[in-house]
Design a protein around this motif. Structure first.
Motif, PDB file in Angstrom:
ATOM      1  N   PHE A  63       0.837  -1.202   0.000  1.00  0.00           N
ATOM      2  CA  PHE A  63       0.000   0.000   0.000  1.00  0.00           C
ATOM      3  C   PHE A  63       0.876   1.258   0.000  1.00  0.00           C
ATOM      4  O   PHE A  63       0.614   2.211  -0.749  1.00  0.00           O
ATOM      5  N   ARG A  93      -1.354  -3.888  -6.998  1.00  0.00           N
ATOM      6  CA  ARG A  93      -2.735  -4.133  -6.582  1.00  0.00           C
ATOM      7  C   ARG A  93      -3.134  -5.592  -6.848  1.00  0.00           C
ATOM      8  O   ARG A  93      -3.917  -6.185  -6.093  1.00  0.00           O
ATOM      9  N   VAL A  96      -1.731  -7.535  -3.999  1.00  0.00           N
ATOM     10  CA  VAL A  96      -2.561  -7.344  -2.802  1.00  0.00           C
ATOM     11  C   VAL A  96      -3.801  -8.242  -2.881  1.00  0.00           C
ATOM     12  O   VAL A  96      -4.214  -8.839  -1.888  1.00  0.00           O
ATOM     13  N   SER A  97      -4.378  -8.334  -4.059  1.00  0.00           N
ATOM     14  CA  SER A  97      -5.559  -9.198  -4.254  1.00  0.00           C
ATOM     15  C   SER A  97      -5.221 -10.649  -3.932  1.00  0.00           C
ATOM     16  O   SER A  97      -6.035 -11.370  -3.336  1.00  0.00           O
ATOM     17  N   PHE A 119     -11.844  -3.062   4.988  1.00  0.00           N
ATOM     18  CA  PHE A 119     -10.640  -2.889   4.179  1.00  0.00           C
ATOM     19  C   PHE A 119     -10.953  -3.006   2.692  1.00  0.00           C
ATOM     20  O   PHE A 119     -10.482  -2.201   1.887  1.00  0.00           O
ATOM     21  N   SER A 122     -12.680   0.112   1.504  1.00  0.00           N
ATOM     22  CA  SER A 122     -11.753   1.248   1.426  1.00  0.00           C
ATOM     23  C   SER A 122     -10.767   1.070   0.272  1.00  0.00           C
ATOM     24  O   SER A 122     -10.386   2.041  -0.397  1.00  0.00           O
ATOM     25  N   ARG A 123     -10.372  -0.158   0.036  1.00  0.00           N
ATOM     26  CA  ARG A 123      -9.437  -0.452  -1.059  1.00  0.00           C
ATOM     27  C   ARG A 123     -10.085  -0.169  -2.409  1.00  0.00           C
ATOM     28  O   ARG A 123      -9.438   0.361  -3.324  1.00  0.00           O
ATOM     29  N   ASN A 124     -11.344  -0.548  -2.546  1.00  0.00           N
ATOM     30  CA  ASN A 124     -12.052  -0.278  -3.801  1.00  0.00           C
ATOM     31  C   ASN A 124     -12.172   1.223  -4.057  1.00  0.00           C
ATOM     32  O   ASN A 124     -12.010   1.683  -5.189  1.00  0.00           O
ATOM     33  N   TYR A 126     -10.170   3.580  -2.844  1.00  0.00           N
ATOM     34  CA  TYR A 126      -8.835   4.099  -3.155  1.00  0.00           C
ATOM     35  C   TYR A 126      -8.431   3.724  -4.571  1.00  0.00           C
ATOM     36  O   TYR A 126      -7.821   4.526  -5.296  1.00  0.00           O
ATOM     37  N   GLY A 127      -8.791   2.524  -4.998  1.00  0.00           N
ATOM     38  CA  GLY A 127      -8.488   2.090  -6.357  1.00  0.00           C
ATOM     39  C   GLY A 127      -9.172   2.947  -7.400  1.00  0.00           C
ATOM     40  O   GLY A 127      -8.577   3.292  -8.436  1.00  0.00           O
ATOM     41  N   GLU A 162      -8.045   3.761   3.829  1.00  0.00           N
ATOM     42  CA  GLU A 162      -7.505   2.415   3.622  1.00  0.00           C
ATOM     43  C   GLU A 162      -6.402   2.111   4.630  1.00  0.00           C
ATOM     44  O   GLU A 162      -6.319   0.993   5.155  1.00  0.00           O
TER      45      GLU A 162
END
Length: 201
Positions: A63, A93, A96-97, A119, A122-124, A126-127, A162
């Motif tokens: 991140f 990314r 991370v997945s 998480f 928040s990740r979606n 931020y993406g 995130e």
């Protein structure tokens, strides 16, 4: 006890042997059962606590790498350089997945499932902001891209959410690992105490 006195010596010896042996056999069974339980618990500690903690740590590191690359994109003006940075972000990314998929394979408590859901959300978000930043960089809209990276910018706020979600996951997992370790210690101490107590008796 007259019946015992009237027995032959051979039978007296056999009875005495069994009377003495039974507690030791019981102690052995008890110790074996608890050692097996302790071994299983240690395996759970590794698979459901230690490994996920490492995964969260890797996610946190990746991140931060993404945040650095996002900043570098705003400084790049060459289309090839922008694409290179964007590709690096996407590769990170994807990693991370993969970590997240492995993390979800472990046994998760209710609190951890809730934190993991936060998480992902928040990740979606931020993406989506990262995609927007890359799109702005590709058309050289530097002012808008820099605005996203400012203290009150969209990307900065999304990153903070995130980051907080990652820290929450780490905090919960550390607490769970500590509780599991303490439970293992209690089980081990209890096994030792009872085994020694029976041995003394």
């Amino acid at each position: 006890m007259n019946w015992f006195k009237n027995l032959k010596v051979q039978k007296k010896l056999l009875i005495s042997f069994f009377v003495i042996t039974i507690p030791f056999v019981a102690t052995g069974v008890f110790a074996s059962y608890n050692l097996k339980a302790l071994d299983d618990s240690d395996t759970q500690l590794y698979e459901n606590m230690t490994v996920p903690l490492c995964q969260i740590g890797e996610i946190s590191t990746l991140f931060e790498q993404t945040r650095v690359l996002a900043h570098e994109i705003t400084l790049a003006h060459n289309p090839a350089e922008i694409k290179e940075k964007a590709d690096e972000i996407q590769a990170i990314r994807n990693r991370v997945s993969e970590y997240l998929k492995e993390f979800e394979a472990a046994e998760l408590t209710g609190d951890m499932k809730a934190a993991q859901t936060e998480f992902v959300e928040s990740r979606n978000a931020y993406g989506a902001s990262l995609d927007k930043l890359v799109a702005l960089a590709n058309v050289n809209k530097d002012a808008e891209a820099n605005a996203m990276m400012s203290a009150d910018g969209e990307l900065t706020k999304a990153a903070a959410v995130e980051q907080a979600a990652i820290k929450k996951m780490m905090f919960i997992k550390v607490k769970e690992a500590e509780a599991k370790s303490n439970a293992n210690t209690v089980l081990a101490n209890r096994t030792i105490f009872i085994t020694l107590a029976i041995g003394v008796l």
